[in-house]
Design a protein around this motif. Sequence first.
Motif, PDB file in Angstrom:
ATOM      1  N   MET A  56       0.863  -1.173   0.000  1.00 16.68           N
ATOM      2  CA  MET A  56       0.000   0.000   0.000  1.00 16.68           C
ATOM      3  C   MET A  56       0.902   1.227   0.000  1.00 16.68           C
ATOM      4  SD  MET A  56      -3.219  -1.108   2.425  1.00 16.68           S
ATOM      5  CE  MET A  56      -4.037  -2.700   2.185  1.00 16.68           C
ATOM      6  N   ASP A  57       0.311   2.419   0.052  1.00 17.04           N
ATOM      7  CA  ASP A  57       1.118   3.628   0.112  1.00 17.04           C
ATOM      8  C   ASP A  57       0.279   4.756   0.692  1.00 17.04           C
ATOM      9  OD1 ASP A  57      -0.557   3.989  -2.130  1.00 17.04           O
ATOM     10  OD2 ASP A  57       0.871   5.360  -3.054  1.00 17.04           O
ATOM     11  N   GLY A  58       0.923   5.893   0.905  1.00 15.93           N
ATOM     12  CA  GLY A  58       0.233   7.061   1.437  1.00 15.93           C
ATOM     13  C   GLY A  58       0.818   7.515   2.751  1.00 15.93           C
ATOM     14  N   HIS A  59       1.017   6.589   3.674  1.00 18.41           N
ATOM     15  CA  HIS A  59       1.761   6.928   4.892  1.00 18.41           C
ATOM     16  C   HIS A  59       3.224   7.148   4.513  1.00 18.41           C
ATOM     17  CE1 HIS A  59       3.278   6.981   8.914  1.00 18.41           C
ATOM     18  NE2 HIS A  59       3.906   5.834   8.785  1.00 18.41           N
ATOM     19  N   THR A  60       3.760   6.242   3.698  1.00 25.63           N
ATOM     20  CA  THR A  60       5.060   6.395   3.053  1.00 25.63           C
ATOM     21  C   THR A  60       4.876   5.962   1.597  1.00 25.63           C
ATOM     22  OG1 THR A  60       5.936   4.154   3.390  1.00 25.63           O
ATOM     23  CG2 THR A  60       6.176   5.709   5.232  1.00 25.63           C
ATOM     24  N   PRO A  61       5.897   6.125   0.754  1.00 28.13           N
ATOM     25  CA  PRO A  61       5.742   5.682  -0.636  1.00 28.13           C
ATOM     26  C   PRO A  61       5.554   4.177  -0.796  1.00 28.13           C
ATOM     27  CG  PRO A  61       7.493   7.307  -0.464  1.00 28.13           C
ATOM     28  CD  PRO A  61       7.114   6.944   0.933  1.00 28.13           C
ATOM     29  N   ASP A  62       6.060   3.391   0.139  1.00 23.06           N
ATOM     30  CA  ASP A  62       5.887   1.937   0.109  1.00 23.06           C
ATOM     31  C   ASP A  62       5.529   1.466   1.505  1.00 23.06           C
ATOM     32  OD1 ASP A  62       6.117   1.047  -2.481  1.00 23.06           O
ATOM     33  OD2 ASP A  62       8.186   0.366  -2.321  1.00 23.06           O
ATOM     34  N   ASP A  63       4.268   1.100   1.725  1.00 28.92           N
ATOM     35  CA  ASP A  63       3.800   0.604   3.020  1.00 28.92           C
ATOM     36  C   ASP A  63       3.462  -0.871   2.885  1.00 28.92           C
ATOM     37  OD1 ASP A  63       3.695   3.053   4.680  1.00 28.92           O
ATOM     38  OD2 ASP A  63       2.219   3.716   3.216  1.00 28.92           O
ATOM     39  N   LEU A  64       4.147  -1.705   3.647  1.00 28.73           N
ATOM     40  CA  LEU A  64       3.884  -3.134   3.613  1.00 28.73           C
ATOM     41  C   LEU A  64       2.863  -3.501   4.682  1.00 28.73           C
ATOM     42  CD1 LEU A  64       4.606  -5.932   2.430  1.00 28.73           C
ATOM     43  CD2 LEU A  64       6.399  -6.098   4.183  1.00 28.73           C
ATOM     44  N   VAL A  65       1.801  -4.189   4.269  1.00 31.62           N
ATOM     45  CA  VAL A  65       0.801  -4.742   5.176  1.00 31.62           C
ATOM     46  C   VAL A  65       0.906  -6.262   5.083  1.00 31.62           C
ATOM     47  CG1 VAL A  65      -1.685  -5.011   5.566  1.00 31.62           C
ATOM     48  CG2 VAL A  65      -0.726  -2.756   5.019  1.00 31.62           C
TER      49      VAL A  65
ATOM     50  N   VAL B  28      -0.071   2.224   8.137  1.00 30.89           N
ATOM     51  CA  VAL B  28      -1.260   2.643   7.392  1.00 30.89           C
ATOM     52  C   VAL B  28      -2.371   3.046   8.354  1.00 30.89           C
ATOM     53  CG1 VAL B  28      -3.009   1.946   5.707  1.00 30.89           C
ATOM     54  CG2 VAL B  28      -0.635   1.238   5.403  1.00 30.89           C
ATOM     55  N   ALA B  29      -2.452   2.381   9.499  1.00 30.40           N
ATOM     56  CA  ALA B  29      -3.477   2.716  10.496  1.00 30.40           C
ATOM     57  C   ALA B  29      -2.817   2.965  11.847  1.00 30.40           C
ATOM     58  CB  ALA B  29      -4.498   1.593  10.609  1.00 30.40           C
ATOM     59  N   PHE B  30      -3.275   4.013  12.527  1.00 25.77           N
ATOM     60  CA  PHE B  30      -2.836   4.341  13.885  1.00 25.77           C
ATOM     61  C   PHE B  30      -4.034   4.215  14.812  1.00 25.77           C
ATOM     62  CE2 PHE B  30       0.472   6.042  11.377  1.00 25.77           C
ATOM     63  CZ  PHE B  30       1.550   6.432  12.170  1.00 25.77           C
ATOM     64  N   ARG B  31      -3.796   3.784  16.041  1.00 24.56           N
ATOM     65  CA  ARG B  31      -4.902   3.664  16.995  1.00 24.56           C
ATOM     66  C   ARG B  31      -4.638   4.567  18.204  1.00 24.56           C
ATOM     67  NH1 ARG B  31      -5.355  -1.803  17.569  1.00 24.56           N
ATOM     68  NH2 ARG B  31      -7.157  -1.927  16.167  1.00 24.56           N
ATOM     69  N   GLU B  32      -5.562   5.519  18.420  1.00 25.52           N
ATOM     70  CA  GLU B  32      -5.487   6.426  19.580  1.00 25.52           C
ATOM     71  C   GLU B  32      -4.124   7.114  19.641  1.00 25.52           C
ATOM     72  OE1 GLU B  32      -6.656   4.224  23.077  1.00 25.52           O
ATOM     73  OE2 GLU B  32      -8.275   3.246  21.975  1.00 25.52           O
ATOM     74  N   ARG B  33      -3.578   7.409  18.458  1.00 27.19           N
ATOM     75  CA  ARG B  33      -2.254   8.025  18.372  1.00 27.19           C
ATOM     76  C   ARG B  33      -2.203   8.918  17.133  1.00 27.19           C
ATOM     77  NH1 ARG B  33       3.024   9.279  16.259  1.00 27.19           N
ATOM     78  NH2 ARG B  33       4.563   8.866  17.901  1.00 27.19           N
ATOM     79  N   VAL B  34      -1.631  10.101  17.266  1.00 23.95           N
ATOM     80  CA  VAL B  34      -1.570  11.026  16.136  1.00 23.95           C
ATOM     81  C   VAL B  34      -0.686  10.435  15.047  1.00 23.95           C
ATOM     82  CG1 VAL B  34      -1.004  13.367  15.400  1.00 23.95           C
ATOM     83  CG2 VAL B  34      -1.817  12.953  17.736  1.00 23.95           C
ATOM     84  N   PRO B  35      -1.178  10.320  13.815  1.00 25.11           N
ATOM     85  CA  PRO B  35      -0.372   9.757  12.731  1.00 25.11           C
ATOM     86  C   PRO B  35       0.851  10.614  12.412  1.00 25.11           C
ATOM     87  CG  PRO B  35      -2.702   9.744  12.155  1.00 25.11           C
ATOM     88  CD  PRO B  35      -2.572  10.562  13.399  1.00 25.11           C
ATOM     89  N   THR B  36       1.911   9.947  11.991  1.00 20.44           N
ATOM     90  CA  THR B  36       3.109  10.647  11.535  1.00 20.44           C
ATOM     91  C   THR B  36       3.001  10.898  10.035  1.00 20.44           C
ATOM     92  OG1 THR B  36       4.246   8.529  11.265  1.00 20.44           O
ATOM     93  CG2 THR B  36       4.586   9.688  13.329  1.00 20.44           C
ATOM     94  N   THR B  37       3.531  12.044   9.597  1.00 19.81           N
ATOM     95  CA  THR B  37       3.284  12.452   8.214  1.00 19.81           C
ATOM     96  C   THR B  37       4.500  12.944   7.431  1.00 19.81           C
ATOM     97  OG1 THR B  37       2.712  14.674   9.008  1.00 19.81           O
ATOM     98  CG2 THR B  37       0.892  13.101   8.711  1.00 19.81           C
ATOM     99  N   PRO B  38       5.749  12.677   7.808  1.00 13.09           N
ATOM    100  CA  PRO B  38       6.860  13.261   7.053  1.00 13.09           C
ATOM    101  C   PRO B  38       6.938  12.803   5.607  1.00 13.09           C
ATOM    102  CG  PRO B  38       7.683  11.635   8.601  1.00 13.09           C
ATOM    103  CD  PRO B  38       6.248  11.878   8.942  1.00 13.09           C
ATOM    104  N   HIS B  39       6.351  11.643   5.295  1.00 13.78           N
ATOM    105  CA  HIS B  39       6.368  11.141   3.921  1.00 13.78           C
ATOM    106  C   HIS B  39       4.951  10.953   3.374  1.00 13.78           C
ATOM    107  CE1 HIS B  39      10.209   9.789   5.753  1.00 13.78           C
ATOM    108  NE2 HIS B  39      10.693  10.171   4.598  1.00 13.78           N
ATOM    109  N   ALA B  40       3.982  11.632   3.987  1.00 13.65           N
ATOM    110  CA  ALA B  40       2.580  11.323   3.708  1.00 13.65           C
ATOM    111  C   ALA B  40       2.068  11.961   2.422  1.00 13.65           C
ATOM    112  CB  ALA B  40       1.703  11.768   4.874  1.00 13.65           C
ATOM    113  N   ASP B  41       1.193  11.222   1.763  1.00 11.05           N
ATOM    114  CA  ASP B  41       0.346  11.723   0.686  1.00 11.05           C
ATOM    115  C   ASP B  41      -1.074  11.382   1.122  1.00 11.05           C
ATOM    116  OD1 ASP B  41      -1.394  11.615  -1.659  1.00 11.05           O
ATOM    117  OD2 ASP B  41       0.418  11.794  -2.879  1.00 11.05           O
TER     118      ASP B  41
END
Length: 310
Positions: free
Chosen positions: A173-182, A196-209
């Motif tokens: 997958m992608d979006g959190h980083t350019p290559d996200d492995l699930v 790709v998913a965060f729970r009760e935690r602010v997502p990190t976005t330095p490479h986000a789309d």
Amino acid sequence: MKRALGILLLLAVQAVSAQAEDYRLAPRQIAADVWLLEGANADFAPDNGCNIINTAFIDTGDGVVVINTGPSRRYGEQQRRAIASVTAAPVRLVLNLNLHPDYFFGNQAYADVGASALAGTIAGAQREGPAYADNLYRMCGDWMRDTEPAPPRHELTPGKRTIGRHTLELIRMDGHTPDDLVVLDRGAGIVFAGGVAFRERVPTTPHADIRHWLASLDRLQALQRDSGARLLIPSHGPALSSADAIAQTRGYLHWLDARMTEAASQGRDLAEVIAMPVPEEYARWGAMPAEYLRNVTHLYPAYEEAALKH
């Protein structure tokens, strides 16, 4: 005599330091053959040793699969000892789910195996590893001692991979980083969602789309539904909470996008956006306000540029 006392004092200090830098990793069995090592729901800090990641391992019956190796060499070594406390099986496969440092900085402990990742993760870890190391040494000090960036060595191809009793579905997958492995372990009923998913935690976005990330969340939701997986383990936030990590992450990204779009259309500057109040739901999440400040700092300039063009 003085020299002997000095040596004894040095050894005592080293022993205390080693004890203080103990992550106290306690494997928790979450399915047959599958164990979880849960990190703090927080920002990187000395008091958590930069351990803010959920890692896991699977004893397949034909070797162990490790999912993420933590933020430091020390973590990787202690993770490997934690695995050995559960099973005598050798480590066969090490997976780094994305390019962020706490996913791969423990790879030094698995040099005999070599970690595996998607191509974009390997390239990103190679490119950004030294900068990550500078930041983590600054934030977490002695926890990072002797840690050097050790990017994954083996490129993964998405698809099914059977090891022993377990068939793992490796999904790009992608979006959190350019290559996200699930990783889906259908037999165990677990989805390892990585970042790709965060729970009760602010997502990190330095490479986000954000647009791509929202599309990946739709795919992740369909994957969990269609597979019948009973657990979705995010890399950050409470791993076993009943809160819907997909819905939480989607809601936050929509809110963040709307906030920055509106602020840019009003001509607000970065300092004004940072000072705006955060909804109570998000204010309670882990890593707030530090991660939110980083979100806005990373992303807002592009919103300002888009608003100026219009």
